[in-house]
Design a protein around this motif. Sequence first.
Motif, PDB file in Angstrom:
ATOM      1  N   VAL A   1       0.829  -1.210   0.000  1.00 37.45           N
ATOM      2  CA  VAL A   1       0.000   0.000   0.000  1.00 37.45           C
ATOM      3  C   VAL A   1       0.863   1.259   0.000  1.00 37.45           C
ATOM      4  O   VAL A   1       1.937   1.284   0.598  1.00 37.45           O
ATOM      5  N   PRO A   2       0.419   2.317  -0.676  1.00 40.40           N
ATOM      6  CA  PRO A   2       1.135   3.596  -0.603  1.00 40.40           C
ATOM      7  C   PRO A   2       0.950   4.195   0.781  1.00 40.40           C
ATOM      8  O   PRO A   2      -0.003   3.852   1.498  1.00 40.40           O
ATOM      9  N   THR A   3       1.843   5.090   1.185  1.00 42.60           N
ATOM     10  CA  THR A   3       1.696   5.733   2.485  1.00 42.60           C
ATOM     11  C   THR A   3       1.399   7.234   2.344  1.00 42.60           C
ATOM     12  O   THR A   3       1.489   7.982   3.299  1.00 42.60           O
ATOM     13  N   LEU A   4       1.028   7.610   1.123  1.00 34.68           N
ATOM     14  CA  LEU A   4       0.486   8.943   0.853  1.00 34.68           C
ATOM     15  C   LEU A   4      -0.744   8.776  -0.029  1.00 34.68           C
ATOM     16  O   LEU A   4      -0.779   7.891  -0.897  1.00 34.68           O
ATOM     17  N   ASN A   5      -1.746   9.598   0.209  1.00 35.43           N
ATOM     18  CA  ASN A   5      -2.958   9.603  -0.634  1.00 35.43           C
ATOM     19  C   ASN A   5      -3.590   8.221  -0.783  1.00 35.43           C
ATOM     20  O   ASN A   5      -3.870   7.747  -1.877  1.00 35.43           O
ATOM     21  N   GLN A   6      -3.823   7.580   0.351  1.00 36.30           N
ATOM     22  CA  GLN A   6      -4.396   6.230   0.312  1.00 36.30           C
ATOM     23  C   GLN A   6      -5.832   6.197  -0.193  1.00 36.30           C
ATOM     24  O   GLN A   6      -6.361   5.118  -0.482  1.00 36.30           O
TER      25      GLN A   6
ATOM     26  N   GLY B   1      10.255  19.245  10.704  1.00 33.70           N
ATOM     27  CA  GLY B   1      10.522  18.972   9.297  1.00 33.70           C
ATOM     28  C   GLY B   1      10.393  17.507   8.920  1.00 33.70           C
ATOM     29  O   GLY B   1      10.808  17.097   7.839  1.00 33.70           O
ATOM     30  N   PHE B   2       9.824  16.709   9.833  1.00 35.18           N
ATOM     31  CA  PHE B   2       9.598  15.287   9.568  1.00 35.18           C
ATOM     32  C   PHE B   2       8.259  15.113   8.855  1.00 35.18           C
ATOM     33  O   PHE B   2       7.339  15.903   9.072  1.00 35.18           O
ATOM     34  N   MET B   3       8.143  14.069   8.045  1.00 37.90           N
ATOM     35  CA  MET B   3       6.882  13.795   7.373  1.00 37.90           C
ATOM     36  C   MET B   3       6.190  12.589   8.008  1.00 37.90           C
ATOM     37  O   MET B   3       6.725  11.482   8.001  1.00 37.90           O
ATOM     38  N   LEU B   4       5.006  12.810   8.595  1.00 37.07           N
ATOM     39  CA  LEU B   4       4.188  11.707   9.102  1.00 37.07           C
ATOM     40  C   LEU B   4       3.307  11.215   7.966  1.00 37.07           C
ATOM     41  O   LEU B   4       2.441  11.941   7.473  1.00 37.07           O
ATOM     42  N   ARG B   5       3.567   9.984   7.529  1.00 32.96           N
ATOM     43  CA  ARG B   5       2.841   9.422   6.396  1.00 32.96           C
ATOM     44  C   ARG B   5       1.678   8.580   6.891  1.00 32.96           C
ATOM     45  O   ARG B   5       1.292   8.664   8.074  1.00 32.96           O
ATOM     46  N   GLN B   6       1.079   7.767   6.014  1.00 36.16           N
ATOM     47  CA  GLN B   6      -0.041   6.907   6.373  1.00 36.16           C
ATOM     48  C   GLN B   6       0.453   5.472   6.569  1.00 36.16           C
ATOM     49  O   GLN B   6       1.540   5.122   6.117  1.00 36.16           O
ATOM     50  N   PRO B   7      -0.326   4.622   7.238  1.00 38.95           N
ATOM     51  CA  PRO B   7       0.166   3.303   7.657  1.00 38.95           C
ATOM     52  C   PRO B   7       0.498   2.347   6.503  1.00 38.95           C
ATOM     53  O   PRO B   7      -0.183   2.325   5.478  1.00 38.95           O
ATOM     54  N   GLY B   8       1.540   1.577   6.711  1.00 36.40           N
ATOM     55  CA  GLY B   8       1.946   0.547   5.761  1.00 36.40           C
ATOM     56  C   GLY B   8       3.363   0.101   6.058  1.00 36.40           C
ATOM     57  O   GLY B   8       4.054   0.683   6.899  1.00 36.40           O
ATOM     58  N   CYS B   9       3.803  -0.927   5.343  1.00 36.47           N
ATOM     59  CA  CYS B   9       5.169  -1.426   5.542  1.00 36.47           C
ATOM     60  C   CYS B   9       6.200  -0.437   5.015  1.00 36.47           C
ATOM     61  O   CYS B   9       7.337  -0.401   5.475  1.00 36.47           O
ATOM     62  N   SER B  10       5.825   0.343   4.008  1.00 39.45           N
ATOM     63  CA  SER B  10       6.631   1.460   3.519  1.00 39.45           C
ATOM     64  C   SER B  10       8.048   1.051   3.152  1.00 39.45           C
ATOM     65  O   SER B  10       8.271   0.011   2.525  1.00 39.45           O
ATOM     66  N   ALA B  11       9.040   1.843   3.583  1.00 44.05           N
ATOM     67  CA  ALA B  11      10.425   1.672   3.148  1.00 44.05           C
ATOM     68  C   ALA B  11      11.163   0.547   3.867  1.00 44.05           C
ATOM     69  O   ALA B  11      12.377   0.448   3.755  1.00 44.05           O
ATOM     70  N   CYS B  12      10.445  -0.309   4.576  1.00 44.11           N
ATOM     71  CA  CYS B  12      11.095  -1.499   5.131  1.00 44.11           C
ATOM     72  C   CYS B  12      11.576  -2.386   3.994  1.00 44.11           C
ATOM     73  O   CYS B  12      12.628  -3.016   4.090  1.00 44.11           O
ATOM     74  N   LEU B  13      10.803  -2.428   2.919  1.00 44.47           N
ATOM     75  CA  LEU B  13      11.137  -3.314   1.796  1.00 44.47           C
ATOM     76  C   LEU B  13      10.720  -2.655   0.485  1.00 44.47           C
ATOM     77  O   LEU B  13       9.756  -1.905   0.448  1.00 44.47           O
ATOM     78  N   GLY B  14      11.461  -2.925  -0.580  1.00 43.68           N
ATOM     79  CA  GLY B  14      11.204  -2.269  -1.858  1.00 43.68           C
ATOM     80  C   GLY B  14      10.042  -2.879  -2.626  1.00 43.68           C
ATOM     81  O   GLY B  14      10.181  -3.264  -3.781  1.00 43.68           O
ATOM     82  N   MET B  15       8.875  -2.942  -1.976  1.00 41.92           N
ATOM     83  CA  MET B  15       7.712  -3.594  -2.573  1.00 41.92           C
ATOM     84  C   MET B  15       6.570  -2.611  -2.794  1.00 41.92           C
ATOM     85  O   MET B  15       5.470  -2.990  -3.151  1.00 41.92           O
ATOM     86  N   ASN B  16       6.843  -1.322  -2.555  1.00 40.61           N
ATOM     87  CA  ASN B  16       5.818  -0.294  -2.737  1.00 40.61           C
ATOM     88  C   ASN B  16       6.514   0.968  -3.249  1.00 40.61           C
ATOM     89  O   ASN B  16       7.651   0.902  -3.704  1.00 40.61           O
ATOM     90  N   GLU B  17       5.849   2.093  -3.169  1.00 39.07           N
ATOM     91  CA  GLU B  17       6.391   3.326  -3.753  1.00 39.07           C
ATOM     92  C   GLU B  17       7.488   3.975  -2.890  1.00 39.07           C
ATOM     93  O   GLU B  17       8.222   4.839  -3.372  1.00 39.07           O
ATOM     94  N   ASP B  18       7.611   3.574  -1.640  1.00 37.81           N
ATOM     95  CA  ASP B  18       8.567   4.214  -0.721  1.00 37.81           C
ATOM     96  C   ASP B  18       9.927   3.522  -0.789  1.00 37.81           C
ATOM     97  O   ASP B  18      10.257   2.678   0.048  1.00 37.81           O
TER      98      ASP B  18
END
Length: 466
Positions: free
Chosen positions: A65-70, A398-415
């Motif tokens: 899942v994306p973690t922006l604009n879900q 200056g930190f970005m709070l995104r939306q929930p997901g596995c995100s940049a833990c693994l290269g399987m999504n947009e992060d």
Amino acid sequence: MGQTLFEKIWNKHVVKTIDGGPSVLYIDKHFIHEVTSPQAFNGLNKRGIKVFRPQQTVATADHNVPTLNQHLPIKEELSRKQVEALIKNCAEHGVELYGLGHPFQGIVHVIGPELGITQPGMTIVCGDSHTSTHGAFGAIAFGIGTSEVEMVLSTQCLLQSKPKLMRINVDGVLNKGVVSKDIVLYILSKISASGATGYAVEFAGSAIRSLSMEARMTICNMSIEMGGRCGLIAPDETTFSYIKGRKFAPQGEAWEQKLNEWKALFSDADAAFDKEYHFDAADIQPMITYGTNPGMGIPVTGTIPTTETINENDKSGLNKSLAYMGLEQGAPIKGQKVDYVFIGSCTNSRIEDLRMVASFVKGKQKASDVEVWIVPGSKQVEAQAKAEGIDKIFEEAGFMLRQPGCSACLGMNEDKIPAGKYCISTSNRNFEGRQGAGARTLLASPLTAAAAAVTGVVTDVRELLN
């Protein structure tokens, strides 16, 4: 002879044992997500059968899942197809799904505990290696493959061989700036990324018992990185207090009955382990990895090993890892430039992690040349962070709070982290390409990651703590 915690749970769940072979193990709770379930459902559909006990299966969308604009359609075609397949399969088979937009959506190993689904004494599986996280509650929890996902969906049982048993004791008081992620990275640095292969690992000792449930989950989450089949911690009053009152926790008389059962879940004084380790909490410093497996860790004040200081068998691995990471033998890790900071994943994305980071960065600013992603582990964590004003603290820093997901833990999504860039990550793996092709990952605690976000380099967070 007494029984270990693992044996008490295992023995209650063995349906039968095949002579000279594995056991048929009953599974109490099955978590599924969009990546490892589509082929399993296809297998059921080809055989013309339904999920055997759908009420014991819980689904969520997290990896792709994306973690922006879900609220918008998922851009990546494969990710979109996998999420759509999960929605379709759950609807057809009557499985509860916490998909995008649902208030319970989140990383599978975050939502199970926070909803009170994860409970002591259970057997829990998921088509994801970090299912070991749930062992923090005194449960046998482990990852399974796609064919095994199909087996559990169709029978609520699994063929499993009983692992050997290991206990890792950590006693004493933790130093300032040292948290649970440092404990587990320290253990990994001592026993290696294969040191627990073939074992179920019980974590014990006064330092472990002093931890909160969310900190314990971090420890058990990374037991798989030692090669362990699973990790678990005996439940206690900390466990019971955490579970009580949660959405799917037992209520009333059922709670009292379960509590009595759970209080018997501990390793007997005369229980036997195949292997045992003892560590002193006072020896643990803030840790960071320098290589390409989670066992390649050192204190942030340490220097990268040289081929002269390691085993002969590890020399080629060290050279290969350092070539990929662009780091030098014998060099200090402190002061190493950082490009990205990722605070999230099933290892460190819970509300305590976000509170820890917010408390540290309040009134500070991120380094201008560092990009910081804070990804909550669930919609509930996100909502709580906003209710407590944590999102505002992050925004001001200056930190970005995104939306929930596995995100940049693994290269399987947009992060994804760009090739050649250095990312301090609170996730669990630093393999080559794990966070994106060519990405260079340094694993650390949320505190150490936050310190790097502020300074722009690997930093000893103790120098910045009040």
